[in-house]
Structure formats: C-alpha cells, structure tokens
Design a protein around this motif. Structure first.
Motif, PDB file in Angstrom:
ATOM      1  N   LYS A  10       0.842  -1.191   0.000  1.00 14.07           N
ATOM      2  CA  LYS A  10       0.000   0.000   0.000  1.00 14.07           C
ATOM      3  C   LYS A  10       0.884   1.250   0.000  1.00 14.07           C
ATOM      4  CE  LYS A  10      -3.596   2.536   0.158  1.00 14.07           C
ATOM      5  NZ  LYS A  10      -4.204   2.804  -1.171  1.00 14.07           N
ATOM      6  N   VAL A  11       0.693   2.058  -1.024  1.00 11.46           N
ATOM      7  CA  VAL A  11       1.427   3.322  -1.120  1.00 11.46           C
ATOM      8  C   VAL A  11       0.540   4.442  -0.601  1.00 11.46           C
ATOM      9  CG1 VAL A  11       2.500   4.985  -2.690  1.00 11.46           C
ATOM     10  CG2 VAL A  11       2.758   2.527  -3.109  1.00 11.46           C
ATOM     11  N   PHE A  12       0.989   5.148   0.415  1.00  9.31           N
ATOM     12  CA  PHE A  12       0.191   6.233   0.998  1.00  9.31           C
ATOM     13  C   PHE A  12       0.547   7.597   0.426  1.00  9.31           C
ATOM     14  CE2 PHE A  12       0.237   2.785   4.027  1.00  9.31           C
ATOM     15  CZ  PHE A  12      -1.104   2.665   4.349  1.00  9.31           C
ATOM     16  N   LEU A  13       1.755   7.718  -0.096  1.00 12.54           N
ATOM     17  CA  LEU A  13       2.188   8.989  -0.693  1.00 12.54           C
ATOM     18  C   LEU A  13       2.724   8.699  -2.091  1.00 12.54           C
ATOM     19  CD1 LEU A  13       2.712  12.067  -0.146  1.00 12.54           C
ATOM     20  CD2 LEU A  13       5.053  11.397   0.402  1.00 12.54           C
ATOM     21  N   HIS A  86       4.165   9.430   9.255  1.00  9.64           N
ATOM     22  CA  HIS A  86       5.062   9.569   8.107  1.00  9.64           C
ATOM     23  C   HIS A  86       5.283   8.271   7.338  1.00  9.64           C
ATOM     24  CE1 HIS A  86       6.249  12.565  11.259  1.00  9.64           C
ATOM     25  NE2 HIS A  86       5.924  13.358  10.245  1.00  9.64           N
ATOM     26  N   THR A  87       4.442   7.285   7.578  1.00  8.57           N
ATOM     27  CA  THR A  87       4.565   6.033   6.827  1.00  8.57           C
ATOM     28  C   THR A  87       4.107   6.273   5.398  1.00  8.57           C
ATOM     29  OG1 THR A  87       4.256   4.648   8.778  1.00  8.57           O
ATOM     30  CG2 THR A  87       3.747   3.651   6.648  1.00  8.57           C
ATOM     31  N   ARG A  88       4.996   6.026   4.436  1.00 10.84           N
ATOM     32  CA  ARG A  88       4.693   6.289   3.024  1.00 10.84           C
ATOM     33  C   ARG A  88       4.318   5.026   2.268  1.00 10.84           C
ATOM     34  NH1 ARG A  88       3.866  11.189   4.614  1.00 10.84           N
ATOM     35  NH2 ARG A  88       5.727  12.387   5.167  1.00 10.84           N
ATOM     36  N   ILE A  89       4.884   3.887   2.670  1.00  6.56           N
ATOM     37  CA  ILE A  89       4.557   2.614   2.028  1.00  6.56           C
ATOM     38  C   ILE A  89       4.526   1.521   3.105  1.00  6.56           C
ATOM     39  CG2 ILE A  89       5.215   0.916   0.269  1.00  6.56           C
ATOM     40  CD1 ILE A  89       6.991   3.026  -1.022  1.00  6.56           C
ATOM     41  N   ILE A  90       3.586   0.598   2.960  1.00  2.00           N
ATOM     42  CA  ILE A  90       3.606  -0.606   3.802  1.00  2.00           C
ATOM     43  C   ILE A  90       3.628  -1.836   2.892  1.00  2.00           C
ATOM     44  CG2 ILE A  90       2.399  -2.026   5.506  1.00  2.00           C
ATOM     45  CD1 ILE A  90       1.094   0.462   6.615  1.00  2.00           C
ATOM     46  N   PHE A  91       4.588  -2.725   3.119  1.00  2.00           N
ATOM     47  CA  PHE A  91       4.644  -4.017   2.446  1.00  2.00           C
ATOM     48  C   PHE A  91       4.133  -5.062   3.453  1.00  2.00           C
ATOM     49  CE2 PHE A  91       7.405  -2.732  -1.123  1.00  2.00           C
ATOM     50  CZ  PHE A  91       7.991  -1.567  -0.625  1.00  2.00           C
ATOM     51  N   GLU A  92       3.025  -5.720   3.115  1.00  2.00           N
ATOM     52  CA  GLU A  92       2.530  -6.807   3.971  1.00  2.00           C
ATOM     53  C   GLU A  92       3.255  -8.069   3.542  1.00  2.00           C
ATOM     54  OE1 GLU A  92       0.289  -6.645   6.412  1.00  2.00           O
ATOM     55  OE2 GLU A  92      -0.612  -4.656   6.103  1.00  2.00           O
ATOM     56  N   LEU A  93       4.018  -8.658   4.455  1.00  2.00           N
ATOM     57  CA  LEU A  93       4.818  -9.820   4.123  1.00  2.00           C
ATOM     58  C   LEU A  93       4.219 -11.100   4.704  1.00  2.00           C
ATOM     59  CD1 LEU A  93       8.315  -8.207   4.795  1.00  2.00           C
ATOM     60  CD2 LEU A  93       7.022  -8.275   2.661  1.00  2.00           C
ATOM     61  N   SER A  94       4.785 -12.240   4.265  1.00  2.00           N
ATOM     62  CA  SER A  94       4.280 -13.516   4.797  1.00  2.00           C
ATOM     63  C   SER A  94       4.497 -13.571   6.310  1.00  2.00           C
ATOM     64  CB  SER A  94       4.950 -14.692   4.092  1.00  2.00           C
ATOM     65  OG  SER A  94       6.310 -14.419   3.831  1.00  2.00           O
ATOM     66  N   LYS A  95       5.557 -12.892   6.752  1.00  2.00           N
ATOM     67  CA  LYS A  95       5.785 -12.810   8.198  1.00  2.00           C
ATOM     68  C   LYS A  95       6.052 -11.355   8.567  1.00  2.00           C
ATOM     69  CE  LYS A  95       8.405 -15.278  11.781  1.00  2.00           C
ATOM     70  NZ  LYS A  95       9.239 -14.300  12.449  1.00  2.00           N
ATOM     71  N   GLY A  96       5.045 -10.661   9.034  1.00  2.00           N
ATOM     72  CA  GLY A  96       5.204  -9.283   9.468  1.00  2.00           C
ATOM     73  C   GLY A  96       5.058  -8.259   8.356  1.00  2.00           C
ATOM     74  N   ARG A  97       5.545  -7.064   8.625  1.00  2.00           N
ATOM     75  CA  ARG A  97       5.397  -5.961   7.681  1.00  2.00           C
ATOM     76  C   ARG A  97       6.695  -5.156   7.547  1.00  2.00           C
ATOM     77  NH1 ARG A  97      -0.266  -2.967   9.120  1.00  2.00           N
ATOM     78  NH2 ARG A  97       0.571  -2.698  11.206  1.00  2.00           N
ATOM     79  N   LEU A  98       6.831  -4.545   6.371  1.00  2.00           N
ATOM     80  CA  LEU A  98       7.965  -3.649   6.130  1.00  2.00           C
ATOM     81  C   LEU A  98       7.407  -2.254   5.879  1.00  2.00           C
ATOM     82  CD1 LEU A  98      11.049  -3.245   5.508  1.00  2.00           C
ATOM     83  CD2 LEU A  98      10.475  -3.681   3.104  1.00  2.00           C
ATOM     84  N   PHE A  99       7.888  -1.303   6.661  1.00  2.00           N
ATOM     85  CA  PHE A  99       7.436   0.081   6.506  1.00  2.00           C
ATOM     86  C   PHE A  99       8.515   0.920   5.830  1.00  2.00           C
ATOM     87  CE2 PHE A  99       5.403  -1.536  10.324  1.00  2.00           C
ATOM     88  CZ  PHE A  99       4.083  -1.130  10.181  1.00  2.00           C
ATOM     89  N   PHE A 100       8.085   1.826   4.953  1.00  2.00           N
ATOM     90  CA  PHE A 100       8.987   2.886   4.503  1.00  2.00           C
ATOM     91  C   PHE A 100       8.437   4.174   5.088  1.00  2.00           C
ATOM     92  CE2 PHE A 100      10.290   6.302   1.557  1.00  2.00           C
ATOM     93  CZ  PHE A 100      11.672   6.178   1.718  1.00  2.00           C
TER      94      PHE A 100
END
Length: 267
Positions: A10-13, A86-100
């Motif tokens: 999900k891209v927020f910006l 200020h979270t600009r992107i969230i990657f939903e992963l098989s285990k947890g999440r990666l935030f930019f």
DNA sequence: AAAACCGCCTGTCGGC
DNA sequence: TGCCGACAGGCGGTTT
C-alpha cells in the motif's frame, strides 16, 4: 526479510514511488502500478550502491530506494507495530510488515521490471566509486580532479567521482587532510590528493566502526545510535576553537550547505 | 558544456 | 505562551 513473500503493498504517498524527474507529474496510477507489480513477489537480496539501496526480487524485479535525509525502512516480524504519520509505504509480508517511513518526503522507492530497464534508465550513471573501494586510488582521483574546475568540497558532495560522502564527512575529511574546502580540484597537488585519499579511508572506516553520526535522531537499522558524532572535529562547531590550532572555526556556505573549516589549518 | 544556483520538505529551535 | 523565520541537507532540475 529475504525469502519473504509480499502479500500486498500500500502506497500512501504517491510521489514516493515516482521515477527520477517525474516527481511533479503526480499520478495515482503509478502508485497503483507499483502496488500491483510487487504483489506476490519474493525478496531475494538487498544491496547498496552509493547512498542507494537495491532490493532484488526472486523474479528479477527490482526496487531502488534513496532514504535522503529522513527516510527509513522498518521491518517488523511481529506485525504488531502500527504505521506512523510519516509512513509512506507498507509491504505486507508472509511474516510481518515492512514500513517505509519518511518525514520530509525527499526519499523514494522506485520500481524497475528488470536489470535491463534499470540500466537503460541511467539511474546510476552519476554514481561513482565507493570511497572504501580499492579502485578509488590517489591516481584515479588525481585524474578526475585535473579535469574539473570546481571546489573540492563540491566534488566530494557530488556523487559522480566518489559515491557516498555527505556534508558531515566532506567537512571532517577536508579538515583531516588540511585542505580548504573552496580549493579548486585542479589546483591540488599529488601530495594533497594522497592526503585527502588517506583521510577519506581513515575517517569513513572509523565512522562506520562507531555506527555513524546519529545527529538529530538518525539511527542504525537496529534502532541504536551511532557514536561518531563525538569524534567530529569541525562539523557543527563553527565559532569554537580549532582542535588543532585553537583559532576560531569559520562557517561558509558551499552549494547551499553549511561548511565549517579552519582558515589557519586548511590551506 | 560545465558550473552555480534553486526547490523540494517538515521538525526543531531561538528570538521577540 | 505562541508565532515566525531560520536552519538542517541530498541532489535533480533549471539557470547562468
């Protein structure tokens, strides 16, 4: 994180994922494309080129990211950490999440379908040699210095010859080498270039060993703070006495950036 | 062609 | 106390 499957993105910006030169041409479509292309991909490796991060997917798709001043990637394997303002992107992963996350919106994460498209984009055409690479020899520096008529600090700050030096380390390295930041590169002699080369190696090696500078809350990937800031000799110290000769450190502006140096020690 | 300059951004801090 | 300007800096794009 490597080996993880991307369930969704999900891209927020939207401007975070635009290509070089397209920052102003806002388009939600591009953000949607980014989300769609990465869904189902698997992270395989992460590399670095200069100040850029390079994420490779198992399929060959690529992400190039630059954190600029305030960008950060946060990987949360528990999936419990919540996004921030200020979270600009969230990657939903098989285990947890990666935030930019990125406060000032300078940073980006760009998508390339393959290696070829990245190469033809010219994205890395102005990224020079790594400062600690053995290819960065005094002879190579001399050759590059000779053909330019710009200030030596401007050259160090630009990434074309030496990749990865920013404002703090440019000032620290020039102080250590005893070279005035406004000196034109083509005016430096062999001996001065040798000294500059040695200072780059010594200071960066030491700084990396101490985890960097961590001014204003910048942190390591582990969340810890680097402690090299304690070793700063001139950065942020204008008006204070020079650690070598005790004369007052000067402040000037070069390329819009604050520059601190000793008029007496840096010739 | 090369070099200098500008604009993007938001949080923090000092001065009034 | 609150407002407001200055400052922080990587670097692509624009101007000189």
């Amino acid at each position: 994180m490597c080996g993880q499957n991307i369930q969704s993105v999900k891209v927020f910006l939207p401007q975070t994922v635009y290509g070089k030169g397209n920052i102003r041409k806002a388009s939600i479509k591009k953000a949607k494309e980014f989300e769609d292309e990465l869904k189902g991909e698997i992270f395989s490796e992460i590399n670095r080129k200069g100040k850029n991060l390079l994420f490779k997917m198992k399929s060959g798709k690529l992400l190039v990211s630059h954190l600029k001043m305030t960008g950060q990637f946060i990987y949360d394997p528990t999936g419990k950490i919540e996004p921030i303002k200020h979270t600009r992107i969230i990657f939903e992963l098989s285990k947890g999440r990666l935030f930019f996350n990125d406060i000032r919106r300078f940073g980006y994460v760009m998508y390339f379908p393959d290696k070829k498209s990245l190469e033809s984009s010219g994205h890395f055409k102005d990224v020079g040699i790594e400062p600690l690479d053995s290819e960065l020899t005094p002879e190579f520096m001399e050759q590059e210095f000779k053909k330019r008529k710009i200030g030596v600090k401007t050259l160090l700050m630009g990434q074309k010859v030496v990749a990865g030096l920013g404002n703090i380390y440019a000032d620290e390295v020039l102080f250590a080498a005893g070279i005035n930041p406004v000196r034109r590169t083509d005016s430096l002699n062999k001996k001065e270039i040798q000294k500059l080369h040695d200072s780059i190696r010594r200071i960066l090696t030491e700084a990396i060993g101490l985890g960097g500078s961590s001014i204003r809350n910048y942190k390591l990937a582990t969340g810890e703070e680097g402690s090299f800031a304690k070793m700063h000799q001139v950065y942020g110290k204008h008006g204070e006495p020079c650690p070598r000769c005790k004369k007052k450190l000067e402040k000037i502006i070069i390329g819009g950036r604050t520059t601190v140096y000793c008029k007496n020690c840096q010739k």
